[in-house]
Enzyme design. Structure first.
Site, PDB file in Angstrom:
ATOM      1  N   CYS A   1       0.797  -1.232   0.000  1.00 50.93           N
ATOM      2  CA  CYS A   1       0.000   0.000   0.000  1.00 50.93           C
ATOM      3  C   CYS A   1       0.834   1.289   0.000  1.00 50.93           C
ATOM      4  O   CYS A   1       1.316   1.688  -1.048  1.00 50.93           O
ATOM      5  CB  CYS A   1      -0.984  -0.048   1.160  1.00 50.93           C
ATOM      6  SG  CYS A   1      -2.373   1.060   0.901  1.00 50.93           S
TER       7      CYS A   1
ATOM      8  N   ARG B   1     -12.584   6.334  -0.130  1.00 53.29           N
ATOM      9  CA  ARG B   1     -11.580   5.336   0.244  1.00 53.29           C
ATOM     10  C   ARG B   1     -12.048   3.968  -0.262  1.00 53.29           C
ATOM     11  O   ARG B   1     -13.241   3.654  -0.224  1.00 53.29           O
ATOM     12  CB  ARG B   1     -11.415   5.288   1.770  1.00 53.29           C
ATOM     13  CG  ARG B   1     -10.699   6.487   2.354  1.00 53.29           C
ATOM     14  CD  ARG B   1     -10.216   6.204   3.765  1.00 53.29           C
ATOM     15  NE  ARG B   1      -8.992   5.409   3.767  1.00 53.29           N
ATOM     16  CZ  ARG B   1      -7.779   5.908   3.512  1.00 53.29           C
ATOM     17  NH1 ARG B   1      -7.618   7.175   3.227  1.00 53.29           N
ATOM     18  NH2 ARG B   1      -6.713   5.130   3.533  1.00 53.29           N
TER      19      ARG B   1
ATOM     20  N   HIS C   1      -3.180  -5.634   2.737  1.00 52.59           N
ATOM     21  CA  HIS C   1      -2.795  -5.745   4.142  1.00 52.59           C
ATOM     22  C   HIS C   1      -3.407  -7.035   4.675  1.00 52.59           C
ATOM     23  O   HIS C   1      -3.905  -7.855   3.920  1.00 52.59           O
ATOM     24  CB  HIS C   1      -3.411  -4.582   4.946  1.00 52.59           C
ATOM     25  CG  HIS C   1      -2.930  -3.224   4.565  1.00 52.59           C
ATOM     26  ND1 HIS C   1      -1.725  -2.734   4.973  1.00 52.59           N
ATOM     27  CD2 HIS C   1      -3.523  -2.226   3.865  1.00 52.59           C
ATOM     28  CE1 HIS C   1      -1.587  -1.484   4.544  1.00 52.59           C
ATOM     29  NE2 HIS C   1      -2.663  -1.148   3.863  1.00 52.59           N
TER      30      HIS C   1
HETATM   31  N1  GLN Z   1      -2.152   6.867   2.437  1.00 52.65           N
HETATM   32  C1  GLN Z   1      -2.304   5.988   1.348  1.00 52.65           C
HETATM   33  C2  GLN Z   1      -3.708   5.954   0.787  1.00 52.65           C
HETATM   34  O1  GLN Z   1      -4.638   6.242   1.508  1.00 52.65           O
HETATM   35  C3  GLN Z   1      -1.853   4.592   1.741  1.00 52.65           C
HETATM   36  C4  GLN Z   1      -2.757   3.923   2.744  1.00 52.65           C
HETATM   37  C5  GLN Z   1      -2.291   2.578   3.209  1.00 52.65           C
HETATM   38  O2  GLN Z   1      -1.095   2.315   3.243  1.00 52.65           O
HETATM   39  N2  GLN Z   1      -3.202   1.742   3.668  1.00 52.65           N
HETATM   40  O3  GLN Z   1      -3.895   5.626  -0.361  1.00 52.65           O
END
Ligand code: GLN
Length: 237
Positions: free
Chosen positions: A92, A126, A189
């Site tokens: 990520c 998101r 993740h």
């Molecule tokens: N900050 C980045 C995003 O929101 C990565 C997030 C993450 O590593 N889960 O895309």
């Protein structure tokens, strides 16, 4: 036999269980009599020459910001290691920064290090939930994603996998992650390795191969890992 694992920014870049990937590598080595040493890299540290595996997790935009300058400093070393086929897993936030850049929702550009041919811009929503993908090398891979970044693969990029469930790189083109040489970048993740031990063994095997060691990995009983994989795969998005 000993493997040196470089853990990039464990304090800043560690979300949704990412540290479990390090534990998985250590354990799967230990069960086979392979010693490991984890080098926790924090801003300002030097990187030793003899790194066998690189791992880096995800992080909030503000933490990606914190490590941006240091990452640029160590980029030549990381590039050299990846070009020399050092097995690498970046999740990520560091997946994004192994690419060209991440543009946040405030239109701030966090510069990447151009190892992967990808670009990432934050979308308005998101992308959160459970993910199942199909990969050419490891079959079905399961994990969990939570990111604002929408990643596009450049023409020199190959996707890590194809989406079966979830959003992946951008929620549109069905791609997930990117793979270049022995470097895997992914949004997964979870942590990803305990439930997908084949990827862990790929990293270990490639690392031993580079050392010129016997690369036939001792078989492990993965009954619990297989159950965990099945449970994760059966979860709704
Ligand atoms: N900050 C980045 C995003 O929101 C990565 C997030 C993450 O590593 N889960 O895309």
């Amino acid at each position: 036999m000993k493997l040196k694992i470089l853990h990039l920014y464990p304090n800043e870049m560690n979300l949704y269980g990412d540290h479990g990937n390090i534990l998985t590598l250590i354990k799967r080595c230990e069960w086979r009599g392979i010693k490991t040493e984890v080098i926790e890299h924090e801003p300002g540290d030097l990187i030793p020459d003899d790194i066998d595996i690189i791992f880096g997790g995800g992080g909030q935009d503000s933490n990606q910001n914190k490590i941006e300058n240091d990452l640029r400093k160590i980029a030549p070393k990381l590039k050299e290691l990846v070009e020399n086929d050092t097995p690498t897993l970046v999740i990520c936030g560091l997946y994004q920064l192994f690419g060209d850049f991440f543009e946040t929702s405030e239109s701030e550009i966090i510069q990447g290090i151009h190892i992967l041919d990808i670009t990432t811009k934050a979308g308005s929503n998101r992308l959160i939930g459970n993910v199942v993908i199909n990969t050419p090398e490891f079959g079905e891979v399961v994990g969990y994603e939570n990111h604002s970044g929408l990643t596009r693969l450049g023409k020199n990029s190959v996707a890590f996998g194809t989406i079966v469930k979830g959003y992946g790189n951008n929620g549109e083109d069905m791609t997930e992650g990117a793979k270049y040489r022995n470097c895997i970048g992914t949004y997964l993740h979870g942590p990803v390795l305990p439930k997908n031990p084949r990827i862990a063994d790929f990293l270990i095997k490639k690392a031993l191969e580079k050392q010129g060691k016997n690369t036939k990995l001792e078989h492990l009983n993965d009954a619990i890992e297989t159950r965990a994989h099945k449970v994760a795969a059966s979860r709704p998005q």
